[in-house]
Design an enzyme around this catalytic site. Structure first.
Site, PDB file in Angstrom:
ATOM      1  N   HIS A  67      -9.409   1.126  -0.891  1.00 22.65           N
ATOM      2  CA  HIS A  67     -10.452   1.630   0.030  1.00 22.65           C
ATOM      3  C   HIS A  67     -11.193   2.826  -0.585  1.00 22.65           C
ATOM      4  O   HIS A  67     -11.018   3.969  -0.221  1.00 22.65           O
ATOM      5  CB  HIS A  67      -9.942   1.919   1.442  1.00 22.65           C
ATOM      6  CG  HIS A  67      -8.648   2.639   1.579  1.00 22.65           C
ATOM      7  ND1 HIS A  67      -8.346   3.822   0.940  1.00 22.65           N
ATOM      8  CD2 HIS A  67      -7.554   2.343   2.335  1.00 22.65           C
ATOM      9  CE1 HIS A  67      -7.146   4.222   1.283  1.00 22.65           C
ATOM     10  NE2 HIS A  67      -6.640   3.345   2.124  1.00 22.65           N
ATOM     11  N   ASP A 104      -8.957  -3.593   6.139  1.00 24.06           N
ATOM     12  CA  ASP A 104      -7.966  -2.565   6.496  1.00 24.06           C
ATOM     13  C   ASP A 104      -7.654  -2.659   7.994  1.00 24.06           C
ATOM     14  O   ASP A 104      -7.421  -1.660   8.666  1.00 24.06           O
ATOM     15  CB  ASP A 104      -8.472  -1.170   6.134  1.00 24.06           C
ATOM     16  CG  ASP A 104      -7.357  -0.122   6.051  1.00 24.06           C
ATOM     17  OD1 ASP A 104      -6.166  -0.496   6.056  1.00 24.06           O
ATOM     18  OD2 ASP A 104      -7.688   1.075   5.990  1.00 24.06           O
ATOM     19  N   HIS A 120     -15.957   4.122   7.851  1.00 14.46           N
ATOM     20  CA  HIS A 120     -15.136   4.710   6.792  1.00 14.46           C
ATOM     21  C   HIS A 120     -15.982   5.242   5.640  1.00 14.46           C
ATOM     22  O   HIS A 120     -15.589   6.187   4.955  1.00 14.46           O
ATOM     23  CB  HIS A 120     -14.144   3.675   6.247  1.00 14.46           C
ATOM     24  CG  HIS A 120     -12.911   3.542   7.062  1.00 14.46           C
ATOM     25  ND1 HIS A 120     -12.866   2.807   8.226  1.00 14.46           N
ATOM     26  CD2 HIS A 120     -11.664   4.049   6.891  1.00 14.46           C
ATOM     27  CE1 HIS A 120     -11.638   2.870   8.731  1.00 14.46           C
ATOM     28  NE2 HIS A 120     -10.906   3.617   7.944  1.00 14.46           N
ATOM     29  N   ASP A 126     -17.126  -1.129   7.277  1.00 13.42           N
ATOM     30  CA  ASP A 126     -17.329  -1.077   8.729  1.00 13.42           C
ATOM     31  C   ASP A 126     -18.396  -0.060   9.119  1.00 13.42           C
ATOM     32  O   ASP A 126     -18.691   0.109  10.300  1.00 13.42           O
ATOM     33  CB  ASP A 126     -16.013  -0.775   9.449  1.00 13.42           C
ATOM     34  CG  ASP A 126     -15.420   0.583   9.096  1.00 13.42           C
ATOM     35  OD1 ASP A 126     -15.946   1.264   8.185  1.00 13.42           O
ATOM     36  OD2 ASP A 126     -14.409   0.975   9.728  1.00 13.42           O
ATOM     37  N   LEU A 167      -9.609   8.898  11.170  1.00  9.64           N
ATOM     38  CA  LEU A 167      -9.641   7.434  11.122  1.00  9.64           C
ATOM     39  C   LEU A 167      -8.293   6.896  10.649  1.00  9.64           C
ATOM     40  O   LEU A 167      -7.644   7.480   9.780  1.00  9.64           O
ATOM     41  CB  LEU A 167     -10.749   6.955  10.187  1.00  9.64           C
ATOM     42  CG  LEU A 167     -12.180   7.062  10.718  1.00  9.64           C
ATOM     43  CD1 LEU A 167     -13.179   6.826   9.593  1.00  9.64           C
ATOM     44  CD2 LEU A 167     -12.424   6.086  11.858  1.00  9.64           C
ATOM     45  N   ALA A 168      -7.884   5.773  11.246  1.00 13.41           N
ATOM     46  CA  ALA A 168      -6.565   5.190  10.946  1.00 13.41           C
ATOM     47  C   ALA A 168      -6.704   3.679  10.853  1.00 13.41           C
ATOM     48  O   ALA A 168      -6.383   2.946  11.783  1.00 13.41           O
ATOM     49  CB  ALA A 168      -5.565   5.586  12.033  1.00 13.41           C
ATOM     50  N   GLU A 223       0.828  -1.206   0.000  1.00 11.10           N
ATOM     51  CA  GLU A 223       0.000   0.000   0.000  1.00 11.10           C
ATOM     52  C   GLU A 223       0.863   1.256   0.000  1.00 11.10           C
ATOM     53  O   GLU A 223       0.482   2.274  -0.580  1.00 11.10           O
ATOM     54  CB  GLU A 223      -0.970   0.026   1.179  1.00 11.10           C
ATOM     55  CG  GLU A 223      -1.972   1.157   1.046  1.00 11.10           C
ATOM     56  CD  GLU A 223      -2.893   1.323   2.225  1.00 11.10           C
ATOM     57  OE1 GLU A 223      -3.811   2.144   2.122  1.00 11.10           O
ATOM     58  OE2 GLU A 223      -2.711   0.641   3.252  1.00 11.10           O
TER      59      GLU A 223
END
Length: 365
Positions: free
Chosen positions: A201, A256, A235, A232, A289-290, A117
């Protein structure tokens, strides 16, 4: 033998599956309906950073821990996924994955290869990625590929030199995806024409869609056959997911997942970044978000909760990602395919998982 309602490539049957390492036979038997169980192909997750407190970027045996943890949630094959980092760190991560790819850990999912990635991303669209971006070259990718097989590679096509590299990477058998990109709609269309296979994503880490500037999201919705999405429900909103499901024929789900997956709330690592798990998600200290703590069984339940029928939801977590990689003996229940199976109860909770015929202990830590 397993008995229940079975999803085959031609549809549902009620019956039994005979298996060793591979599926030997599937037979109809109406009496099998009494089991109350549903048997689906094992999940295929093409974007996994970690689980159980470990991160793929740590190298060593982190990949084995990740493979075992996700197997308990029905994932039977996966790609170990890197982040942006300095080259020595990427090489260490790939060296750790090489052994897990060569030999599946007992009790774990099959590691099919690497999703690289990072680091060939746009500095202005990193999201939670560390800022150690590089410009890709064929020589560098070939050198990394020699350490561990790269099956999927994410890049920002608008970065100078990246678009011309796409056909060369495709010729190596690598699926090139657009991600962490500040590119325009036109950049996306040009990349697809050059041989890009999908999007990383979808919606996250790319230019959004507007009616004057359709952006990278617009290119995906208008032209993509495949794209990954994180289902989820954090995201990407349910409405945006519904739009993508309608537009992209083979939209497929990925987790992810980060090192915080399967762990209590607290502080964890995402590469060199500090991230925090709280209220079912993972964020940087800034609140962004991570990655996620999603597992593929929860992704299945989320898709069904959005209104997808179970067969469609299953295809988006098994068949489509397997086909995307060219893995014709995974992601489906058919004689000759690997015996990768997840057995679900009425609540779509896994009660048994088999990886290449091995029964996974769902209770181990």
């Amino acid at each position: 033998m397993l008995h229940g309602r079975i999803l085959t490539p031609t549809g549902w049957i009620t019956g039994s599956i005979g298996y060793g390492q591979r599926i030997q036979q599937i037979q109809e038997d109406p009496a099998a309906s009494h089991s109350g169980l549903t048997i689906l192909p094992g999940f295929v997750d093409l974007h996994v950073h970690g689980a159980a407190g470990v991160d793929i970027m740590q190298g060593g045996d982190a990949g084995a821990t990740v493979a075992r943890t996700h197997a308990r949630h029905g994932t039977t094959s996966l790609l170990g996924t890197t982040l942006t980092a300095k080259e020595p760190s990427i090489r260490r991560a790939l060296a750790g994955l090489a052994g897990v790819i060569a030999e599946r850990p007992a009790g774990g999912a099959r590691m099919l290869g690497v999703h690289l990635e990072g680091p060939f991303l746009n500095l202005n669209r990193l999201g939670a990625q560390p800022p150690d971006v590089m410009v890709a070259s064929l020589e560098l990718v070939q050198s990394l590929h020699a350490v561990a097989p790269i099956r999927v590679l994410t890049l920002a096509p608008e970065v100078d030199g990246h678009l011309a590299l796409v056909p060369q990477l495709k010729a190596m058998g690598i699926r090139v995806q657009i991600g962490h990109s500040a590119g325009s709609y036109e950049d996306g269309v040009a990349a697809l024409e050059a041989g890009v296979a999908g999007f990383t994503h979808l919606f996250n880490g790319m230019t959004g869609m507007g009616h004057y500037q359709p952006g990278m999201v617009g290119a995906a919705l208008a032209h993509a056959e495949y794209a990954e999405v994180i289902p989820d429900l954090m995201h990407v909103s349910p409405g945006a997911l519904q739009s993508a499901l309608r537009c992209i024929p083979r939209l497929y789900g990925v987790t992810d997942a980060t090192s915080a997956t399967g762990m209590p709330d607290g502080e964890y690592a995402l590469g060199t970044q500090r991230v925090f798990k709280c209220m079912g998600c993972v964020r940087l200290a800034t609140g962004s978000l991570a990655g996620s703590v999603l597992t593929m069984d929860q992704a299945l339940r989320n898709f069904v909760g959005l209104g997808l029928d179970l067969a469609d939801a299953s295809n988006r977590l098994s068949l489509y990602p397997a086909d995307y990689l060219g893995e014709s003996e995974r992601g489906r229940l058919a004689p000759g395919a690997w015996a990768d199976m997840v057995v679900l109860n009425a609540e779509l909770q896994p009660v048994a998982v088999y990886v290449e015929g091995e029964a996974i202990d769902l209770t181990s830590n």
